[in-house]
Design an enzyme around this catalytic site. Structure first.
Site, PDB file in Angstrom:
ATOM      1  CD  GLU A 264      14.186   4.753  29.473  1.00  0.00           C
ATOM      2  OE1 GLU A 264      12.965   5.073  29.463  1.00  0.00           O
ATOM      3  OE2 GLU A 264      14.660   3.892  30.208  1.00  0.00           O
ATOM      4  CB  CYS A 301      10.803   2.308  30.162  1.00  0.00           C
ATOM      5  SG  CYS A 301      12.193   1.173  30.077  1.00  0.00           S
TER       6      CYS A 301
END
Length: 528
Positions: A264, A301
């Site tokens: 990710e 994120c």
């Protein structure tokens, strides 16, 4: 007590000569504990122990694995204030954030414990034989998910608990039946050791094989590289930068036996403000998004890095309000001086691009604190300049002013893959922007309506991943119970003796799990 040593299975080890320390960004001083970087021999021993442990661990019933995961949660909680104190000393994050992240971490572990104890996650599928079928007999076929083998997990800089030593990657891998070797993040290796000690205690108390978990220290990339290239590694979990994730991905692909990397990576999480929403609630939205952009110094994120809207008087008013609100927010300490350095460099790079205007900037802050900023660029400039999509990890966002709906759609279409995309709408105006919504859906893993992208709920319906480069495989997410499917593969058994089949596939369904039988979903031995 932090020893600074590596956990090679249940053994503390420090055979390497290289040492390092972590850093307290709030006090701007080094922490007093010394950490030992894992040697080549320790890396190899950890992987060999994991390989041997896999032979036993993969066959353990779900209730045993669930007991292990629940005990990890209990042992982490038992660390008490000691864990919170070290967490704060290594990150500069406040106590409330530390306790919240701890709660999420133990919640994830218990979620996976419940999942594997119930057992239906293996997706047991049975198609019984038809020996009299013409022109060819049909064999008996039974399929289920089985674990891959030892998984290497890289700790994340911005989540020392929830995405690191006992975080979602580790919890889901252990739940699947895979041993885990963690490459601890150098910025919070002391926190990592404390959590590793909790996992080891849980393993010993629940009778897990030695090597089901190891924790290795490293100040740079060397240990991680050795782990990825080790022939006994079978999969990689990573949360971090595009550069780091791509390097691991390429490294794993170039092995003699390529292995999957579930990374990710970067995301700028585009937000689309529709005109009526700006007109009706522009002031409220400005305050809300100032908070989202600066939350935790933008070190998420899911931080909203790009804000899209159609040029209008209402947009100009919103920009003025957002610029005012964003500089009102008290600056926040970043995780490490290096992260502050990268933030400043990346922010300056974007601001120096042709056509980028700085609308707001907080220029005065203490050492290691982030200076939040807001920039503006036209839609036409954004479309032709791909570098404006680069993530600036920190409290920075850029407004993209589009001249029309068509330009807005084009600007979204050229986006790289993202974790999230948000639409802010009022009074059903979204129905007039179906093409914009479709374009956004094509670029993201999670669509948000009238909210902010910051904040990730841990549940089965969460998708925390997206088209590359948000993640290396958009079919899988790093958050929620579905994360377990990264560490398994489907295996079919053809005409296999019933007594030799896994319990999940045997005729009488001894585990009483949900299964698919000849195309029908059977729930606990009864057709739904």
């Amino acid at each position: 007590m932090i020893t600074g040593k590596n956990y090679i299975g249940n053994k503390l080890s420090s055979s390497g000569n290289k040492t390092f320390t972590t850093f307290n960004p709030e006090s701007n001083t080094e922490n007093y504990w010394k950490l030992y970087e894992a040697s080549d021999a320790e890396v190899d021993e950890a992987m060999r122990l994991a390989h041997d442990a896999f032979k036993v661990y993969k066959t353990m019933p779900g209730r045993r694995k669930g007991d292990f995961l629940n005990h990890i949660a209990l042992e982490i909680e038992a660390l008490g204030d000691k864990l919170i104190k070290v967490y704060c000393e290594e990150t500069g994050l406040p106590e409330g954030r530390a306790k919240g992240e701890r709660a999420r971490t133990v919640g994830q572990l218990r979620m996976f414990a419940n999942l594997v104890e119930e057992g239906s996650w293996v997706q047991a599928t049975i198609d019984t034989a038809l020996p009299d079928r013409a022109p060819m007999a049909k064999p008996d076929l039974r399929k289920m998910m089985l674990p891959l083998g030892p998984v290497v997990v890289f700790g994340a800089s911005n989540f020392p608990l929830a995405y690191s030593t006992a975080g979602g990657d580790t919890a889901s891998a252990l739940a699947s039946g895979c041993p885990v070797v963690v490459k601890s993040h150098p910025m919070h290796a002391g926190t990592g050791e404390l959590v590793a000690s909790a996992i080891i205690r849980a393993a010993e108390k629940t009778g897990m094989p030695n090597g089901v978990f190891s924790n290795l220290n490293s100040s740079g990339i060397e240990v991680g590289k050795k782990l990825v290239e080790h022939p006994l590694s079978k999969a990689i979990g990573f949360t971090g930068s595009i550069k780091g994730g791509r390097a691991l991905y390429d490294m794993a692909a170039n092995r003699e036996e390529p292995i999957p990397v579930f990374a990710e990576m970067g995301s700028v999480n585009p937000v689309v403000f529709l005109p009526r929403a700006l007109k009706e609630k522009g002031k409220t939205l400005a305050k809300t998004y100032a908070g989202s952009i600066t939350l935790g110094a933008g070190q998420f994120c899911t931080n909203p890095g790009l804000l899209f809207a159609i040029d209008s008087v209402e947009l100009d008013s919103f920009i003025e309000e957002l610029a005012t609100e964003i500089v009102k927010v008290k600056p926040f300490c970043m995780l490490n001086p290096q992260i502050k350095k990268y933030y400043q460099a990346n922010k300056s790079k974007v601001q120096s691009e042709t056509g980028v205007q700085i609308k707001a900037s907080l220029d005065d802050s203490p050492d290691n604190y982030a200076n939040q900023a807001l920039a503006i660029v036209s839609g036409s400039t954004f479309i032709v300049n791909k570098s404006l999509q680069n993530e600036v990890f920190g409290p920075f966002s850029m407004i993209v002013k589009c001249s029309s709906i068509k330009e807005l759609e084009s600007a979204i279409t050229v986006l790289e893959g993202q974790l999230t995309g948000t639409i802010v709408s009022e009074n059903n105006e979204i129905f007039y922007y179906k093409e914009v919504v479709a374009a956004l859906q094509n670029r993201v893993g999670r669509l948000i309506f009238n909210g902010v992208p910051t904040g990730v709920e841990v549940c089965s319906a969460m998708q925390h991943g997206g088209p590359y480069p948000a993640s290396t495989d958009s079919r899988f997410g790093a958050v929620g119970s579905q994360a377990i499917y990264r560490w398994v593969r489907p295996v079919s058994f053809q005409n296999w003796p019933n007594e030799l089949l896994p319990l999940e596939l045997q005729d009488d369904n001894p585990l009483e799990i949900n299964r698919t039988l000849n195309g029908d979903l059977i729930q606990n031995n009864s057709k739904r």
